[in-house]
Enzyme design. Structure first.
Site, PDB file in Angstrom:
ATOM      1  N   LYS A 117       0.862  -1.180   0.000  1.00  0.00           N
ATOM      2  CA  LYS A 117       0.000   0.000   0.000  1.00  0.00           C
ATOM      3  C   LYS A 117       0.892   1.222   0.000  1.00  0.00           C
ATOM      4  CE  LYS A 117      -4.514   0.735   0.262  1.00  0.00           C
ATOM      5  NZ  LYS A 117      -5.621  -0.130  -0.161  1.00  0.00           N
TER       6      LYS A 117
HETATM    7  P1  NAD Z   1     -13.180   7.537  -2.119  1.00  0.00           P
HETATM    8  O1  NAD Z   1     -12.141   8.572  -1.965  1.00  0.00           O
HETATM    9  O2  NAD Z   1     -13.786   7.332  -3.455  1.00  0.00           O
HETATM   10  O3  NAD Z   1     -14.368   7.803  -1.057  1.00  0.00           O
HETATM   11  C1  NAD Z   1     -14.124   7.970   0.307  1.00  0.00           C
HETATM   12  C2  NAD Z   1     -15.420   8.399   0.956  1.00  0.00           C
HETATM   13  O4  NAD Z   1     -15.233   8.442   2.385  1.00  0.00           O
HETATM   14  C3  NAD Z   1     -15.875   9.792   0.548  1.00  0.00           C
HETATM   15  O5  NAD Z   1     -17.283   9.808   0.381  1.00  0.00           O
HETATM   16  C4  NAD Z   1     -15.480  10.652   1.747  1.00  0.00           C
HETATM   17  O6  NAD Z   1     -16.294  11.822   1.874  1.00  0.00           O
HETATM   18  C5  NAD Z   1     -15.737   9.684   2.878  1.00  0.00           C
HETATM   19  N1  NAD Z   1     -15.057  10.049   4.118  1.00  0.00           N
HETATM   20  C6  NAD Z   1     -13.781  10.427   4.296  1.00  0.00           C
HETATM   21  N2  NAD Z   1     -13.554  10.714   5.584  1.00  0.00           N
HETATM   22  C7  NAD Z   1     -14.718  10.501   6.236  1.00  0.00           C
HETATM   23  C8  NAD Z   1     -15.122  10.617   7.578  1.00  0.00           C
HETATM   24  N3  NAD Z   1     -14.274  11.023   8.520  1.00  0.00           N
HETATM   25  N4  NAD Z   1     -16.405  10.297   7.901  1.00  0.00           N
HETATM   26  C9  NAD Z   1     -17.274   9.898   6.955  1.00  0.00           C
HETATM   27  N5  NAD Z   1     -16.942   9.769   5.659  1.00  0.00           N
HETATM   28  C10 NAD Z   1     -15.688  10.064   5.305  1.00  0.00           C
HETATM   29  O7  NAD Z   1     -12.527   6.192  -1.570  1.00  0.00           O
HETATM   30  P2  NAD Z   1     -12.942   4.691  -1.901  1.00  0.00           P
HETATM   31  O8  NAD Z   1     -12.054   4.210  -2.980  1.00  0.00           O
HETATM   32  O9  NAD Z   1     -14.394   4.587  -2.041  1.00  0.00           O
HETATM   33  O10 NAD Z   1     -12.455   3.961  -0.563  1.00  0.00           O
HETATM   34  C11 NAD Z   1     -13.276   3.890   0.593  1.00  0.00           C
HETATM   35  C12 NAD Z   1     -12.779   2.775   1.488  1.00  0.00           C
HETATM   36  O11 NAD Z   1     -12.819   1.544   0.757  1.00  0.00           O
HETATM   37  C13 NAD Z   1     -11.348   2.904   1.983  1.00  0.00           C
HETATM   38  O12 NAD Z   1     -11.236   2.318   3.254  1.00  0.00           O
HETATM   39  C14 NAD Z   1     -10.564   2.074   0.989  1.00  0.00           C
HETATM   40  O13 NAD Z   1      -9.331   1.646   1.490  1.00  0.00           O
HETATM   41  C15 NAD Z   1     -11.532   0.942   0.777  1.00  0.00           C
HETATM   42  N6  NAD Z   1     -11.329   0.187  -0.455  1.00  0.00           N
HETATM   43  C16 NAD Z   1     -11.364   0.789  -1.662  1.00  0.00           C
HETATM   44  C17 NAD Z   1     -11.211   0.021  -2.820  1.00  0.00           C
HETATM   45  C18 NAD Z   1     -11.307   0.611  -4.193  1.00  0.00           C
HETATM   46  O14 NAD Z   1     -11.311  -0.158  -5.157  1.00  0.00           O
HETATM   47  N7  NAD Z   1     -11.420   1.908  -4.358  1.00  0.00           N
HETATM   48  C19 NAD Z   1     -10.968  -1.364  -2.717  1.00  0.00           C
HETATM   49  C20 NAD Z   1     -10.957  -1.957  -1.457  1.00  0.00           C
HETATM   50  C21 NAD Z   1     -11.135  -1.170  -0.335  1.00  0.00           C
END
Ligand code: NAD
Length: 440
Positions: free
Chosen positions: A126
């Protein structure tokens, strides 16, 4: 203004405005606590335990970038490679003010378990940069991304370590990384490294279905859980925390099954409507306004009211440590489907187990992203383009068979699903280490 004073200014801003010390202190400790619990239960080989209980490589880079107004700022970026016994290091890049070495260690370690659970030939890594991307222009973000890629150099590579999107990174950023990486290669090598990143735009070598893959995987598993529990999704209710890539796709893909979205929280605030929120309409709103705040078809609510909302399913899809010793008792749901990485800490887990709330743990539940990243990587290596139906069908098979492995292991050991998922991962890695031995 000189470089030093610029750096001091931006660090002060981070400390006051964004960074939760609690979250920074605990997240890697959470991983180690989860790891120790599973390792004890399954009696993991002591040597293998030592190897997997630590990361392999940790790279920290400080790199200068010129801002639009001519100033120079110095940024800090990370890449942590936890393990590559099963294949090349694999894992996303996060752009967020709270990114630090411990968070990246934790996220890298979870990636190792995830790839092992879903049976794909990748290890875990990561990375990220400690910035709030909202503070930078499009062209500044491009220069930050390119210079970070340059600073990483051969730390990444198509057969060695393959980044992908995570919080605040997206296909555009992956395209810049690819282009920068290709530009650093001799002309004869450039076409051979399309697979140095996944989650690219389709035109630049991305896979159809990658954008929605993590949310799609979450929904495949919620359906599987519903089937196993004789639970009707039609008319079921759910709440989502984080309405970015994972949260918004999961909500939109649940809609056709008749499930009703009651409340959503993101970094801008929380909203609720007992009659239901249309996930497609909200996605359009968030694209324009950058968050759920101000959405007129729902009322604004506070954080606690959001957590206490009565619903069947909670999909945390934001950041770590949201379901804790303090908050787990507030939840009024039957199932937690962890789209985010590390949303539940060990104290929170204990409460959920005691309260009989089912959990589809992150290392299983959000693995759709890395599974379709693997498909993208394969397509690039073979110069192929798969149809969406093929991608979805292969994703379904992979993630549901992982679900079954975790379910069977939970039954065999009489443990919660997170511990079972760890046992699945650790057993596979233990076997590989025993077969190969340790050099020399
Ligand atoms: P993203 O940047 O597209 O979205 C993140 C979201 O979280 C946004 O809506 C943001 O406003 C919200 N957020 C941030 N801080 C916050 C808080 N303090 N309280 C409430 N909401 C908050 O990111 P993503 O890609 O959707 O990733 C979200 C999660 O999923 C992360 O933990 C990431 O590691 C995990 N994840 C993502 C993927 C992927 O393919 N993108 C794969 C596996 C896991």
């Amino acid at each position: 203004m000189g470089t030093a004073s610029v750096t001091v200014r931006s660090k002060k801003k981070l400390a006051t405005k964004f960074v939760s010390k609690e979250r920074r202190r605990n997240v890697y400790e959470n991983v180690i606590a989860q790891f120790n619990r599973a390792a004890d239960l399954m009696k993991l080989d002591p040597g293998v335990r030592k190897i997997l209980g630590t990361t392999m490589n940790e790279v920290v880079v400080h790199f200068p970038v010129r801002m639009d107004d001519g100033r120079i700022e110095v940024f800090t970026g990370y890449r942590v490679q936890h393990n590559n016994a099963l294949g090349p290091f694999k894992g996303g890049l996060r752009f967020h003010p709270a990114v630090d070495i411990d968070e990246v260690r934790a996220l890298a370690t979870w990636m190792t378990w995830k790839s092992a659970i879903v049976n794909i030939p990748f290890g875990g890594a990561k990375g990220g940069i400690q910035i709030d991307p909202r503070e930078y222009s499009f062209s500044e973000l491009e220069r930050i991304t390119r210079r970070f890629t340059f600073a990483l150099g051969n730390t990444i590579g198509p057969e060695y370590d393959i980044p992908a999107p995570d919080v605040n990174t997206n296909p555009q950023i992956m395209a810049w990384i690819l282009d920068t990486y290709q530009s650093m290669m001799p002309a004869t090598e450039r076409q051979r490294c399309l697979h140095v990143v996944t989650g690219k735009p389709i035109e630049s070598g991305g896979s159809v279905g990658r954008d929605k893959a993590t949310g799609q995987g979450v929904v495949f598993l919620i359906r599987q859980w519903a089937k196993d529990h004789n639970f009707d999704l039609n008319g079921a209710t759910f709440i989502v925390q984080g309405f970015g890539n994972v949260g918004s796709w999961a909500a939109r893909l649940l809609k056709p099954f008749g499930a009703k979205l009651l409340a959503v929280e993101d970094v801008t605030g929380a909203i609720k409507n007992d009659s239901g929120i249309d996930p497609d309409d909200l996605t359009d709103y968030v694209k324009v306004h950058g968050g759920v705040r101000g959405y007129q078809k729902a009322k604004p609510i506070g954080h606690e009211e959001f957590l206490k909302t009565q619903a069947d399913i909670f999909i945390p899809a934001a950041l770590e440590n949201q379901i804790t010793g303090e908050t787990a008792s507030m939840l009024n749901v039957k199932l937690i489907a962890e789209g985010a990485n590390g949303p539940t800490d060990p104290e929170g887990d204990k409460i959920l187990i005691r309260r009989g709330i089912d959990v589809l743990p992150d290392v299983l539940c959000n693995s759709g992203g890395v599974i379709v990243s693997y498909f993208e990587w394969l397509q690039n290596k073979r110069s192929e383009f798969w149809e969406l139906q093929e991608v979805d069908c292969k994703l379904y098979k992979k993630i549901v068979s992982a679900y079954e492995r975790v379910r069977d292991t939970a039954q065999k050991y009489s443990v919660d699903w997170r511990t079972a998922a760890y046992i699945v991962a650790l057993s596979r890695l233990e076997k590989v280490y025993k077969e190969r031995g340790i050099f020399p």
